[in-house]
Scaffold this motif. Structure first.
Motif, mmCIF file in Angstrom:
data_model
loop_
_atom_site.group_PDB
_atom_site.id
_atom_site.type_symbol
_atom_site.label_atom_id
_atom_site.label_comp_id
_atom_site.label_asym_id
_atom_site.label_seq_id
_atom_site.Cartn_x
_atom_site.Cartn_y
_atom_site.Cartn_z
ATOM 1 N N SER A 30 -3.973 3.268 -11.519
ATOM 2 C CA SER A 30 -2.702 2.852 -10.922
ATOM 3 C C SER A 30 -2.919 2.287 -9.522
ATOM 4 C CB SER A 30 -1.689 3.995 -10.908
ATOM 5 O OG SER A 30 -2.000 4.953 -9.924
ATOM 6 N N VAL A 31 -3.766 2.919 -8.746
ATOM 7 C CA VAL A 31 -4.050 2.432 -7.394
ATOM 8 C C VAL A 31 -4.776 1.089 -7.455
ATOM 9 C CG1 VAL A 31 -5.358 2.890 -5.277
ATOM 10 C CG2 VAL A 31 -4.050 4.727 -6.355
ATOM 11 N N THR A 32 -5.768 0.985 -8.315
ATOM 12 C CA THR A 32 -6.548 -0.250 -8.426
ATOM 13 C C THR A 32 -5.683 -1.418 -8.869
ATOM 14 O OG1 THR A 32 -8.518 1.046 -8.959
ATOM 15 C CG2 THR A 32 -8.580 -1.308 -9.497
ATOM 16 N N VAL A 33 -4.880 -1.211 -9.888
ATOM 17 C CA VAL A 33 -4.067 -2.302 -10.432
ATOM 18 C C VAL A 33 -2.971 -2.712 -9.454
ATOM 19 C CG1 VAL A 33 -2.420 -2.880 -12.260
ATOM 20 C CG2 VAL A 33 -4.583 -1.781 -12.834
ATOM 21 N N THR A 34 -2.274 -1.748 -8.878
ATOM 22 C CA THR A 34 -1.180 -2.110 -7.973
ATOM 23 C C THR A 34 -1.707 -2.798 -6.725
ATOM 24 O OG1 THR A 34 -1.144 0.114 -7.007
ATOM 25 C CG2 THR A 34 0.421 -0.321 -8.790
ATOM 26 N N ALA A 47 -5.892 4.986 1.814
ATOM 27 C CA ALA A 47 -7.284 4.706 2.174
ATOM 28 C C ALA A 47 -7.782 3.458 1.453
ATOM 29 C CB ALA A 47 -8.172 5.908 1.849
ATOM 30 N N ALA A 48 -7.391 3.296 0.199
ATOM 31 C CA ALA A 48 -7.765 2.100 -0.551
ATOM 32 C C ALA A 48 -7.125 0.854 0.056
ATOM 33 C CB ALA A 48 -7.368 2.256 -2.016
ATOM 34 N N THR A 49 -5.912 0.990 0.580
ATOM 35 C CA THR A 49 -5.256 -0.126 1.258
ATOM 36 C C THR A 49 -6.045 -0.523 2.500
ATOM 37 O OG1 THR A 49 -3.107 0.630 0.455
ATOM 38 C CG2 THR A 49 -3.091 -0.938 2.275
ATOM 39 N N ALA A 50 -6.503 0.461 3.259
ATOM 40 C CA ALA A 50 -7.313 0.171 4.443
ATOM 41 C C ALA A 50 -8.616 -0.535 4.050
ATOM 42 C CB ALA A 50 -7.607 1.458 5.206
ATOM 43 N N LEU A 51 -9.254 -0.060 2.982
ATOM 44 C CA LEU A 51 -10.462 -0.713 2.483
ATOM 45 C C LEU A 51 -10.167 -2.151 2.075
ATOM 46 C CD1 LEU A 51 -13.412 -0.730 1.429
ATOM 47 C CD2 LEU A 51 -12.492 0.129 -0.749
ATOM 48 N N LEU A 52 -9.091 -2.344 1.334
ATOM 49 C CA LEU A 52 -8.719 -3.684 0.888
ATOM 50 C C LEU A 52 -8.457 -4.600 2.084
ATOM 51 C CD1 LEU A 52 -8.004 -5.704 -1.315
ATOM 52 C CD2 LEU A 52 -5.712 -4.678 -1.402
ATOM 53 N N HIS A 53 -7.751 -4.104 3.085
ATOM 54 C CA HIS A 53 -7.466 -4.904 4.274
ATOM 55 C C HIS A 53 -8.768 -5.311 4.961
ATOM 56 C CE1 HIS A 53 -4.492 -5.453 7.868
ATOM 57 N NE2 HIS A 53 -5.128 -6.548 7.558
ATOM 58 N N LEU A 54 -9.678 -4.375 5.130
ATOM 59 C CA LEU A 54 -10.961 -4.671 5.742
ATOM 60 C C LEU A 54 -11.725 -5.722 4.938
ATOM 61 C CD1 LEU A 54 -13.133 -3.989 7.898
ATOM 62 C CD2 LEU A 54 -13.981 -2.274 6.285
ATOM 63 N N GLY A 73 0.817 -1.211 0.000
ATOM 64 C CA GLY A 73 0.000 0.000 0.000
ATOM 65 C C GLY A 73 0.852 1.262 0.000
ATOM 66 N N ALA A 74 1.964 1.223 0.748
ATOM 67 C CA ALA A 74 2.881 2.367 0.757
ATOM 68 C C ALA A 74 3.528 2.545 -0.613
ATOM 69 C CB ALA A 74 3.953 2.181 1.831
ATOM 70 N N ALA A 75 3.900 1.435 -1.230
ATOM 71 C CA ALA A 75 4.468 1.511 -2.582
ATOM 72 C C ALA A 75 3.429 2.038 -3.570
ATOM 73 C CB ALA A 75 4.988 0.148 -3.014
ATOM 74 N N SER A 76 2.203 1.595 -3.422
ATOM 75 C CA SER A 76 1.123 2.080 -4.285
ATOM 76 C C SER A 76 0.894 3.579 -4.081
ATOM 77 C CB SER A 76 -0.166 1.299 -3.990
ATOM 78 O OG SER A 76 -1.207 1.729 -4.820
ATOM 79 N N ALA A 77 1.031 4.047 -2.851
ATOM 80 C CA ALA A 77 0.888 5.482 -2.573
ATOM 81 C C ALA A 77 1.982 6.277 -3.274
ATOM 82 C CB ALA A 77 0.927 5.730 -1.058
ATOM 83 N N CYS A 78 3.199 5.743 -3.279
ATOM 84 C CA CYS A 78 4.302 6.417 -4.000
ATOM 85 C C CYS A 78 4.022 6.465 -5.494
ATOM 86 C CB CYS A 78 5.619 5.693 -3.742
ATOM 87 S SG CYS A 78 6.238 5.898 -2.066
ATOM 88 N N VAL A 79 3.527 5.359 -6.031
ATOM 89 C CA VAL A 79 3.196 5.321 -7.465
ATOM 90 C C VAL A 79 2.101 6.334 -7.781
ATOM 91 C CG1 VAL A 79 2.192 3.891 -9.292
ATOM 92 C CG2 VAL A 79 3.975 2.949 -7.814
ATOM 93 N N ALA A 80 1.055 6.372 -6.969
ATOM 94 C CA ALA A 80 -0.051 7.308 -7.208
ATOM 95 C C ALA A 80 0.434 8.757 -7.170
ATOM 96 C CB ALA A 80 -1.157 7.089 -6.176
ATOM 97 N N ALA A 81 1.283 9.084 -6.201
ATOM 98 C CA ALA A 81 1.814 10.449 -6.119
ATOM 99 C C ALA A 81 2.645 10.783 -7.346
ATOM 100 C CB ALA A 81 2.647 10.610 -4.848
ATOM 101 N N LEU A 82 3.452 9.841 -7.787
ATOM 102 C CA LEU A 82 4.285 10.084 -8.971
ATOM 103 C C LEU A 82 3.454 10.167 -10.245
ATOM 104 C CD1 LEU A 82 7.355 7.875 -8.075
ATOM 105 C CD2 LEU A 82 7.265 10.375 -8.193
#
Length: 156
Positions: free
Chosen positions: A131-135, A74-81, A21-30
């Motif tokens: 990018s967030v969905t796929v990663t 936030a998407a990572t938190a949703l996915l975890h839940l 999720g942290a890596a996905s956040a970096c990708v989304a920001a970039l």
């Protein structure tokens, strides 16, 4: 999690999920930064700021990148839940993310800005959402461990 009828169990590796999720956040920001650079720098479209703000656009580029990263977390938190509580969690996650991405694409199209700015913002939101969905969909697959044999404990 128990898988009914199979005797198998699965568990979520939270550390792996949140690292992804942290890596996905970096990708989304970039993706946000690259999209803004392309729109403003190459195409001269005033995305998120007036033309006079230049290619980097001041704080709004940073804000957009940070919000994109926050959306990924936030998407990572949703996915975890969903992984902990829901059958077919990855399917539900995919649907939720696609629908949220559609909302993020449609909202700028209804604004009263120039058409090129609205389209550029919609395309940028689409790229970030995808990018967030796929990663995270890929991360979900590696964060679930299936134990094929049920764990039994010998009784004395």
């Amino acid at each position: 999690m128990n898988e009914p009828g199979t005797g198998a169990t699965s568990r979520v590796l939270g550390g792996r999920l949140w690292a992804g999720g942290a890596a996905s956040a970096c990708v989304a920001a970039l993706v946000a930064v690259v999209g803004i650079l392309i729109a403003r720098g190459l195409l001269d479209i005033p995305v998120l700021a007036p033309r006079r703000a230049g290619t980097w656009g001041g704080a709004s580029t940073l804000t957009y990148a940070l919000v994109s990263a926050a959306v990924a977390l936030a998407a990572t938190a949703l996915l975890h839940l969903l992984l902990l509580t829901t059958p077919r969690a990855r399917a539900f996650f995919g649907w939720i993310m696609v629908l949220l991405t559609v909302i993020a694409v449609v909202v700028p199209l209804g604004l009263s800005a120039a058409l090129d700015a609205r389209l550029a913002t919609a395309i940028l939101n689409l790229a970030i959402g995808l990018s967030v969905t796929v990663t995270l969909s890929g991360v979900a697959g590696s964060a679930i461990v299936r134990d094929t044999a049920p764990t039994t404990y010998p009784y004395p």
